[in-house]
Write a protein that holds these residues in place. Structure first.
Motif, PDB file in Angstrom:
ATOM      1  N   LEU A  97       0.673  -1.147   0.092  1.00  0.00           N
ATOM      2  CA  LEU A  97       0.005  -0.035  -0.113  1.00  0.00           C
ATOM      3  C   LEU A  97       0.835   1.210   0.225  1.00  0.00           C
ATOM      4  O   LEU A  97       0.651   2.118  -0.789  1.00  0.00           O
ATOM      5  N   ALA A  98       1.932   1.401   0.903  1.00  0.00           N
ATOM      6  CA  ALA A  98       2.686   2.525   1.059  1.00  0.00           C
ATOM      7  C   ALA A  98       3.814   2.644  -0.299  1.00  0.00           C
ATOM      8  O   ALA A  98       3.822   3.699  -0.852  1.00  0.00           O
ATOM      9  N   TYR A  99       3.969   1.605  -0.918  1.00  0.00           N
ATOM     10  CA  TYR A  99       4.660   1.793  -2.268  1.00  0.00           C
ATOM     11  C   TYR A  99       3.826   2.391  -3.263  1.00  0.00           C
ATOM     12  O   TYR A  99       4.389   3.592  -3.989  1.00  0.00           O
ATOM     13  N   PHE A 100       2.912   2.039  -3.481  1.00  0.00           N
ATOM     14  CA  PHE A 100       1.777   2.538  -4.597  1.00  0.00           C
ATOM     15  C   PHE A 100       1.315   4.106  -4.187  1.00  0.00           C
ATOM     16  O   PHE A 100       1.026   4.697  -5.214  1.00  0.00           O
ATOM     17  N   LYS A 101       1.138   4.233  -2.916  1.00  0.00           N
ATOM     18  CA  LYS A 101       0.269   5.308  -2.449  1.00  0.00           C
ATOM     19  C   LYS A 101       1.089   6.361  -1.841  1.00  0.00           C
ATOM     20  O   LYS A 101       0.621   7.543  -2.005  1.00  0.00           O
ATOM     21  N   TYR A 102       2.042   5.915  -1.246  1.00  0.00           N
ATOM     22  CA  TYR A 102       2.935   7.075  -0.449  1.00  0.00           C
ATOM     23  C   TYR A 102       4.180   7.327  -0.649  1.00  0.00           C
ATOM     24  O   TYR A 102       4.893   8.258  -0.298  1.00  0.00           O
ATOM     25  N   LEU A 103       4.804   6.415  -1.637  1.00  0.00           N
ATOM     26  CA  LEU A 103       6.200   6.569  -1.547  1.00  0.00           C
ATOM     27  C   LEU A 103       6.553   7.821  -2.431  1.00  0.00           C
ATOM     28  O   LEU A 103       7.555   8.711  -2.075  1.00  0.00           O
ATOM     29  N   ASN A 104       5.685   8.157  -3.226  1.00  0.00           N
ATOM     30  CA  ASN A 104       5.995   9.373  -4.209  1.00  0.00           C
ATOM     31  C   ASN A 104       5.763  10.698  -3.110  1.00  0.00           C
ATOM     32  O   ASN A 104       6.969  11.466  -3.484  1.00  0.00           O
ATOM     33  N   PHE A 105       4.934  10.627  -2.367  1.00  0.00           N
ATOM     34  CA  PHE A 105       4.616  11.733  -1.421  1.00  0.00           C
ATOM     35  C   PHE A 105       5.661  11.916  -0.537  1.00  0.00           C
ATOM     36  O   PHE A 105       6.295  13.098  -0.167  1.00  0.00           O
ATOM     37  N   PHE A 106       6.343  10.721  -0.029  1.00  0.00           N
ATOM     38  CA  PHE A 106       7.486  10.811   1.088  1.00  0.00           C
ATOM     39  C   PHE A 106       8.819  11.478   0.370  1.00  0.00           C
ATOM     40  O   PHE A 106       9.553  12.318   0.903  1.00  0.00           O
ATOM     41  N   VAL A 107       9.091  11.029  -0.809  1.00  0.00           N
ATOM     42  CA  VAL A 107      10.252  11.368  -1.609  1.00  0.00           C
ATOM     43  C   VAL A 107      10.102  12.758  -2.100  1.00  0.00           C
ATOM     44  O   VAL A 107      11.166  13.687  -1.929  1.00  0.00           O
ATOM     45  N   GLU A 108       9.049  13.111  -2.860  1.00  0.00           N
ATOM     46  CA  GLU A 108       8.961  14.483  -3.354  1.00  0.00           C
ATOM     47  C   GLU A 108       8.571  15.468  -2.382  1.00  0.00           C
ATOM     48  O   GLU A 108       8.866  16.671  -2.718  1.00  0.00           O
ATOM     49  N   ASP A 109       7.778  15.141  -1.470  1.00  0.00           N
ATOM     50  CA  ASP A 109       7.178  16.237  -0.558  1.00  0.00           C
ATOM     51  C   ASP A 109       7.886  16.238   0.779  1.00  0.00           C
ATOM     52  O   ASP A 109       8.705  17.431   1.249  1.00  0.00           O
ATOM     53  N   VAL A 110       7.937  15.210   1.359  1.00  0.00           N
ATOM     54  CA  VAL A 110       8.458  15.248   2.958  1.00  0.00           C
ATOM     55  C   VAL A 110      10.154  15.330   2.761  1.00  0.00           C
ATOM     56  O   VAL A 110      10.809  16.176   3.330  1.00  0.00           O
TER      57      VAL A 110
END
Length: 487
Positions: A97-110
């Motif tokens: 779930l984290a890979y498809f939904k949140y990895l992009n957010f953590f890399v590009e935002d956080v």
């Protein structure tokens, strides 16, 4: 499954005609075994899933087989071995779930925000497979699988689980993509005992749910959608109005989906959990969350809040805030969803500490205090929807400034708001809002009369036929996507 998509009904029909013909012939010749009903339901669900999304289907099949094999292994183990297997399964499900939904957010935002504050260059995009598209239904079936692992671990019944039953439990086509998120204790026994038994009472009850769901989605939600303008940020009246329209739209959109799912399941003889209980009749935020997206709220309560808190009940307010922030984050990998979750967590804390004194005060000094409580609750929900609908954080900040500026509530802005719609648009909008208000009033009436169901009036046989007729007459020409498909 996209119930607004013609192909869903077409594929369902193409499968059903030959399947039930063969089934009828097999039963007439005593060559039909009960297990074939379960296999038929499994084939029906998987074919409809492939039709809805091939990419999501591949991930789903992997998770399904992995979860089934590991749960079976867990049931044969005891003690620390069972704990380790359950932990590993949940970790893999959440990691997918984290890979498809949140990895992009953590890399590009956080990560970019953290590195930027330290004076380092922000990271470039990670072009990993599937990273920028969330497979439909991933959040819902992942949560249902996680709940099944936990419930099976806690259950005293350690008998083996049939593979077909497990597939039907996680892939049941009315609810696999957008819920309700079902539990093992409620849903699995129905799946184990499943047989195709079409009865008049099930058809009638299913039609009433279907009719209400189709009306909410195709007439109310889809006709409101074109009027909601995210670009507006300077006119306070329009901001409140668009947030109000979105508040209505998201309810009719998601509740409509849930009720269609309930109707389809009921026709097959399966009772799903009612995911909405007239949430806009709530007189407090606490009551609102008992009525809104019930299966997700209880999932976070049972699998996040209670395990986090444990015996440290003095920390309950803190863990409540954490849980609601996580719940907001579940809706999407964006700051506005985090803010939306935290906002509702804070509202609950305000209610916890100031609710009783406030109710005592208004009860002693004001007429109809229940109406004031309802109005404050509904107003708070509308303001929260502003966070939910606006993913541009910069523009969200501008909108909040506008709402707090008294000068933005000028008469000239009222005139501008009214002139922003043509006569035809105003007529169509007024008609849709009249229908929407009537539906909400009938929900209020059922609650006031303490009916056995919040939708008892709307689901009466006569009303169901009237709603079906209104759906044929007033359904939007261009259906909008289900909002919760993006989560």
């Amino acid at each position: 499954m996209n119930f607004s998509d013609f192909s869903f009904w077409w594929v369902l029909l193409l499968f059903s005609i030959p399947f039930f013909t063969i089934r009828s012939l097999g039963k007439s010749m005593n060559l039909w075994w009960p297990i074939l009903d379960g296999i038929g339901l499994m084939a029906m669900s998987l074919i409809l899933f492939v039709n809805a999304s091939r990419s999501s289907f591949a991930i789903f099949i992997f998770e399904l087989i992995f979860n089934y094999a590991m749960v079976e292994l867990m049931l044969r183990r005891k003690g620390q071995a069972a704990v380790a297997i359950a932990t590993a399964v949940i970790a893999v499900d959440i990691a997918i779930l984290a890979y498809f939904k949140y990895l992009n957010f953590f890399v590009e935002d956080v990560l970019s925000l953290m590195l930027g504050s330290l004076g380092y260059a922000a990271p470039t995009k990670l072009n990993l497979p599937g990273m920028y598209s969330i497979p439909p239904g991933l959040s819902f079936y992942s949560f249902q699988m996680v709940a099944f692992v936990v419930d099976s671990f806690r259950s005293r019944d350690k008998k083996a689980i049939g593979f077909v039953d497990y597939v039907n439990f996680v892939s049941f086509f009315p609810q696999v993509v957008a819920g309700p998120i079902e539990r093992r204790s409620d849903f699995f026994p129905q799946i184990e005992a499943f047989r195709f038994k079409f009865s008049w009472s099930n058809l009638e009850a299913g039609f009433c749910w279907l009719s209400l769901g189709l009306f909410m989605k195709l007439v109310l939600a889809d006709n409101l959608a074109p009027y909601i303008q995210l670009e507006e940020s300077a006119n306070a009246w329009l901001l409140w109005f668009f947030a109000y329209l979105f508040t209505l739209r998201i309810y009719f959109d998601f509740a409509g989906y849930s009720f269609i799912a309930l109707g389809l399941a009921q026709i097959l003889g399966i009772r799903l959990t009612v995911n909405f209980l007239a949430p806009y009749t709530a007189q407090s935020i606490q009551e609102f969350w008992r009525r809104w997206h019930v299966t997700l709220s209880t999932w976070f309560r049972d699998y996040v809040f209670l395990p986090l808190m444990g015996s440290k009940k003095q920390w309950a307010p803190f863990f409540l805030l954490v849980t609601f922030t996580l719940s907001g984050f579940w809706h999407g990998a964006a700051w506005n969803f985090v803010l939306w979750g935290a906002y509702h967590g804070l509202l609950l804390l305000v209610l916890r500490y100031a609710g009783r004194p406030f109710h005592r005060f208004v009860g002693q000094h004001l007429f109809m205090p229940q109406f004031l409580s309802w109005a404050l609750t509904f107003g708070s929900v509308i303001l929260g929807c502003l966070f939910f609908m606006e993913s541009d954080i910069g523009r969200l900040g501008l909108k909040m400034q506008t709402l707090l500026n008294p000068l933005a509530y000028s008469l000239s802005n009222v005139s501008q708001a009214l002139s922003s719609f043509s006569a035809n648009e105003l007529f169509a909008l007024a008609l849709t809002l009249t229908l929407a208000t009537t539906v909400l009033l009938l929900e209020h009436m059922a609650v006031w009369q303490k009916r056995d169901c919040e939708y008892a009036i709307l689901r009466s046989p006569l009303m169901a036929r009237a709603l079906f007729g209104l759906t044929i007459l007033f359904a939007a020409n261009i259906p909008s996507k289900f909002i919760y498909f993006q989560f």
